[in-house]
Write an enzyme that holds these catalytic residues in place. Structure first.
Site, PDB file in Angstrom:
ATOM      1  N   ASP A 179      47.506 -49.118  31.975  1.00  0.00           N
ATOM      2  CA  ASP A 179      47.015 -48.208  32.557  1.00  0.00           C
ATOM      3  C   ASP A 179      47.392 -46.549  31.995  1.00  0.00           C
ATOM      4  O   ASP A 179      46.735 -45.910  32.469  1.00  0.00           O
ATOM      5  CB  ASP A 179      47.112 -48.637  34.048  1.00  0.00           C
ATOM      6  N   LYS A 238      48.044  -1.106  18.837  1.00  0.00           N
ATOM      7  CA  LYS A 238      46.638  -1.004  19.192  1.00  0.00           C
ATOM      8  C   LYS A 238      46.450   0.466  19.199  1.00  0.00           C
ATOM      9  O   LYS A 238      46.841   1.250  20.271  1.00  0.00           O
ATOM     10  CB  LYS A 238      45.710  -1.904  20.614  1.00  0.00           C
ATOM     11  N   ARG A 272      54.781 -19.960  31.124  1.00  0.00           N
ATOM     12  CA  ARG A 272      53.585 -18.093  31.262  1.00  0.00           C
ATOM     13  C   ARG A 272      52.894 -18.368  32.199  1.00  0.00           C
ATOM     14  O   ARG A 272      52.599 -17.086  32.661  1.00  0.00           O
ATOM     15  CB  ARG A 272      52.981 -18.796  29.769  1.00  0.00           C
ATOM     16  N   GLN A 273      52.924 -18.911  33.370  1.00  0.00           N
ATOM     17  CA  GLN A 273      52.270 -18.859  34.631  1.00  0.00           C
ATOM     18  C   GLN A 273      54.203 -18.586  35.205  1.00  0.00           C
ATOM     19  O   GLN A 273      54.724 -19.310  36.850  1.00  0.00           O
ATOM     20  CB  GLN A 273      51.221 -20.127  35.370  1.00  0.00           C
ATOM     21  N   ARG A 306      42.996   2.997  19.771  1.00  0.00           N
ATOM     22  CA  ARG A 306      41.627   3.023  20.058  1.00  0.00           C
ATOM     23  C   ARG A 306      40.920   4.221  19.816  1.00  0.00           C
ATOM     24  O   ARG A 306      41.345   5.343  19.330  1.00  0.00           O
ATOM     25  CB  ARG A 306      41.176   3.044  21.895  1.00  0.00           C
ATOM     26  N   GLY A 311      46.918 -19.739  18.477  1.00  0.00           N
ATOM     27  CA  GLY A 311      46.925 -18.935  17.420  1.00  0.00           C
ATOM     28  C   GLY A 311      46.465 -17.134  17.285  1.00  0.00           C
ATOM     29  O   GLY A 311      46.270 -16.655  16.326  1.00  0.00           O
ATOM     30  N   GLY A 312      45.447 -17.602  18.353  1.00  0.00           N
ATOM     31  CA  GLY A 312      45.043 -15.951  18.034  1.00  0.00           C
ATOM     32  C   GLY A 312      45.680 -14.428  18.311  1.00  0.00           C
ATOM     33  O   GLY A 312      44.949 -13.920  17.378  1.00  0.00           O
TER      34      GLY A 312
HETATM   35  C1  R5P Z   1      52.444 -13.689  25.098  1.00  0.00           C
HETATM   36  O1  R5P Z   1      52.981 -13.407  26.233  1.00  0.00           O
HETATM   37  C2  R5P Z   1      52.601 -15.090  24.128  1.00  0.00           C
HETATM   38  O2  R5P Z   1      54.297 -14.238  23.784  1.00  0.00           O
HETATM   39  C3  R5P Z   1      52.518 -15.208  23.229  1.00  0.00           C
HETATM   40  O3  R5P Z   1      52.144 -14.234  22.100  1.00  0.00           O
HETATM   41  C4  R5P Z   1      51.288 -15.629  23.576  1.00  0.00           C
HETATM   42  O4  R5P Z   1      51.126 -17.171  24.566  1.00  0.00           O
HETATM   43  C5  R5P Z   1      50.481 -16.575  22.020  1.00  0.00           C
HETATM   44  O5  R5P Z   1      49.088 -17.154  22.214  1.00  0.00           O
HETATM   45  P1  R5P Z   1      48.304 -18.195  21.624  1.00  0.00           P
HETATM   46  O6  R5P Z   1      48.820 -18.335  20.322  1.00  0.00           O
HETATM   47  O7  R5P Z   1      46.997 -18.317  21.942  1.00  0.00           O
HETATM   48  O8  R5P Z   1      47.760 -16.440  21.321  1.00  0.00           O
END
Ligand code: R5P
Length: 292
Positions: free
Chosen positions: A34, A184, A91-92, A186, A216-217
């Site tokens: 199981d 970043k 992270r939470q 703008r 990886g975003g």
């Molecule tokens: C964010 O504060 C962390 O240091 C990483 O940049 C993040 O967890 C990376 O997440 P992902 O690969 O989903 O962009």
């Protein structure tokens, strides 16, 4: 004294065993039909100190950890040091909105029980160490990652955001190169430009360093921008390579030239071994009883 490694941390367990010259406890484990986990400790560990090592990712590995710990207690282990190379749910680390848990605190409470000390590597935020109800400390993988990158002839190291700047600053000192972070800007209502704040990536070999790569975003966005700005090569390095959601494909598509992670989470990109770093902390705070 014995070391026992759960199924998510076999490589680090062997590494620590050979570094500290402490034997790995013999055990058998399997999953019932199981899916539930079974373990049996074969060595006589009554009265012995034990180092239990298990990354708590993905979720089934948390259950393994709790079950192995219980087996150690039943077998009469004297003191248990718990090493969690990658501490899942870190992270939470606060309530971002009403009705949410502080997941890192929940995990810390449950893993702390019956342990003398908990040791983890590069927690996402250091304050999560206060969530453990026992002694807790962390190792920093920055030096190990920097030593790996030393042979790579990088022109500069880069943090994907300002929050990760301290890590790359330290790394740059060890490598002897420059550092920067992505900023970043703008341009107008619809356009945001992301580029290194001070340095020019054109014809440069750049290593981006972060604590975690999950989807990886974050990394892919930075790689694309650097390549658009004429970077010659872009390497990405992280402590914890979760590599969820086709992140490897995403990184390659963005133009990544090399992916590097430590072995806190076992995968084919483990090029940096953190077992010596963990071993030194264990020696000081558990074996030599110097406290935290
Ligand atoms: C964010 O504060 C962390 O240091 C990483 O940049 C993040 O967890 C990376 O997440 P992902 O690969 O989903 O962009």
């Amino acid at each position: 004294m014995f070391i026992i490694g759960g199924t998510s941390s076999q490589s680090i367990s062997k590494g620590i065993s050979s570094y500290l010259k402490i034997p790995l406890a013999k055990s058998i484990s399997y999953r019932f039909p199981d899916g539930e986990f079974y373990v049996k400790i074969l060595d006589k560990i009554k009265g012995e100190d034990v180092i239990l090592i298990q990354t708590t990712y993905p979720d089934p590995k948390i259950v393994e950890l709790l079950i192995i710990k219980d087996a150690l207690i039943e077998a009469g282990a004297k003191r248990i040091a718990l090493v969690i190379p990658y501490f899942g749910y870190s992270r939470q680390d606060k309530k971002f909105g009403d009705g949410e848990p502080i997941s890192a605190r929940a995990m810390a409470k449950h893993t702390s029980t019956d342990t003398e000390i908990v040791l983890t590597v590069d927690p996402h935020k250091e304050h999560i160490l206060n969530f453990f109800t026992t002694n807790a400390c962390s190792c920093n993988a920055t030096t190990d990652i920097a030593n790996y990158l030393k042979n790579k002839d990088v022109d500069f190291v880069l943090a994907p955001d300002k929050g990760a700047k301290d890590r790359v600053e330290k790394t740059s000192k060890i490598i002897g190169c420059e550092y920067d972070y992505m900023e970043k800007t703008r341009i107008d209502g619809e356009t945001i430009k992301i580029k290194p704040k001070n340095l020019d990536a054109k014809n440069k070999k750049v290593a981006i360093i972060d604590d975690i790569i999950s989807t990886g975003g974050t990394m892919a966005k930075s790689i694309e921008q650097l390549k658009n700005q004429g970077a010659k090569q872009v390497l990405v390095a992280c402590t914890h390579g979760l590599f969820a959601c086709n992140s490897i494909e995403k990184l390659k598509k963005a133009g990544c030239d090399e992916i590097i992670s430590t072995n806190t989470i076992e995968n084919k990109f483990n090029k940096v071994d953190v077992s010596p770093c963990i071993s030194n902390k264990l020696k000081k705070h558990f074996i030599d009883n110097k406290g935290i």
